[in-house]
Scaffold this motif. Structure first.
Motif, short mmCIF file in Angstrom:
data_model
loop_
_atom_site.label_atom_id
_atom_site.label_comp_id
_atom_site.label_asym_id
_atom_site.label_seq_id
_atom_site.Cartn_x
_atom_site.Cartn_y
_atom_site.Cartn_z
N THR A 1 0.83 -1.22 0.00
CA THR A 1 0.00 0.00 0.00
C THR A 1 0.86 1.26 0.00
O THR A 1 0.32 2.36 -0.19
CB THR A 1 -0.96 0.04 1.21
OG1 THR A 1 -0.20 0.16 2.42
CG2 THR A 1 -1.85 -1.19 1.25
N ASP B 1 0.50 3.59 -3.02
CA ASP B 1 -0.78 4.30 -3.02
C ASP B 1 -0.76 5.48 -2.04
O ASP B 1 -1.31 6.54 -2.34
CB ASP B 1 -1.93 3.35 -2.66
CG ASP B 1 -2.15 2.28 -3.71
OD1 ASP B 1 -1.79 2.50 -4.89
OD2 ASP B 1 -2.67 1.21 -3.36
N ARG B 2 -0.15 5.27 -0.89
CA ARG B 2 -0.03 6.36 0.09
C ARG B 2 0.78 7.51 -0.52
O ARG B 2 0.43 8.69 -0.37
CB ARG B 2 0.62 5.88 1.38
CG ARG B 2 -0.32 5.01 2.22
CD ARG B 2 0.28 4.58 3.54
NE ARG B 2 0.69 5.73 4.34
CZ ARG B 2 1.67 5.69 5.24
NH1 ARG B 2 2.33 4.56 5.46
NH2 ARG B 2 1.98 6.75 5.93
N GLU C 1 1.11 8.19 -3.76
CA GLU C 1 0.33 8.82 -4.82
C GLU C 1 -0.69 9.80 -4.26
O GLU C 1 -0.93 10.85 -4.85
CB GLU C 1 -0.34 7.77 -5.70
CG GLU C 1 0.63 7.07 -6.65
CD GLU C 1 1.42 8.00 -7.56
OE1 GLU C 1 0.87 9.04 -8.01
OE2 GLU C 1 2.60 7.70 -7.81
N ALA C 2 -1.27 9.49 -3.11
CA ALA C 2 -2.20 10.43 -2.47
C ALA C 2 -1.48 11.70 -2.07
O ALA C 2 -1.99 12.81 -2.26
CB ALA C 2 -2.87 9.77 -1.26
N THR D 1 -0.59 13.73 -5.27
CA THR D 1 -1.76 14.43 -5.79
C THR D 1 -2.06 15.68 -4.97
O THR D 1 -2.28 16.76 -5.53
CB THR D 1 -2.98 13.48 -5.80
OG1 THR D 1 -2.68 12.38 -6.68
CG2 THR D 1 -4.23 14.19 -6.27
#
Length: 181
Positions: free
Chosen positions: A10, A13-14, A16-17, A20
């Motif tokens: 994960t 994904d962390r 990428e947040a 963003t």
């Protein structure tokens, strides 16, 4: 005690947040950003790591203040260079606990260090696995973060040598010269 855990899928994904959120805030403030990089051990698939997402916001030197102002506006507290030239650290707000965010000058040795370690470990499974073993061993015996950094320094130096950094560059990156945060 230092916590080092097995790779967590994960983590990208962390990151990428974070990327963003940072990209949107920087764009809204019209700050020119060269890149936003996932660095540190969580950026290397398969590598054990402290469960902290490290993020470099890469800018030209003239954009450091503007990028820093955006982070402050997002609730970060500036910590300064902390002994590492051309890399400014920020204390994350509580909502982003478990992250380290830096504003870093494009082309700086500090950035080259981060990218060299990441990219070498992504392509060299032998070094990645050796580094994971060292990190777990040192974490289990380290009295504090400074002790942890010193304990893994020889392996980091080997990674940087494999990445092609010169003796002088590696000497200036040497963990013993970096004060704890």
């Amino acid at each position: 005690m230092i916590t080092v855990v097995d790779y967590d899928p994960t983590w990208p994904d962390r990151f990428e947040a974070l990327r963003t959120e940072y990209a949107e805030a920087l764009a809204a403030a019209e700050v020119a950003v060269i890149s936003i990089e996932h660095v540190g051990s969580t950026s290397v698939p398969g590598l054990a790591a402290k469960p902290i997402i490290d993020c470099d916001i890469v800018v030209a030197e003239q954009d450091v203040a503007a990028a820093s102002d955006v982070l402050i506006g997002l609730g970060f507290s500036p910590l300064g260079e902390l002994g590492i030239p051309q890399r400014w650290a920020f204390k994350a707000p509580a909502r982003l606990a478990g992250t380290h965010t830096y504003v870093i000058v494009d082309g700086s040795l500090s950035l080259r260090n981060h990218l060299a370690v990441r990219d070498t470990l992504r392509t060299n499974a032998r070094l990645r696995d050796q580094y994971a073993m060292v990190k777990k061993h040192v974490a289990g015996n380290a009295a504090d973060i400074d002790d942890y950094v010193r304990g893994k320094n020889a392996t980091v130096q080997a990674i940087l040598a494999e990445a092609g950094l010169t003796d002088a560059e590696r000497a200036s990156i040497n963990a013993n010269q970096v004060p704890s945060q």
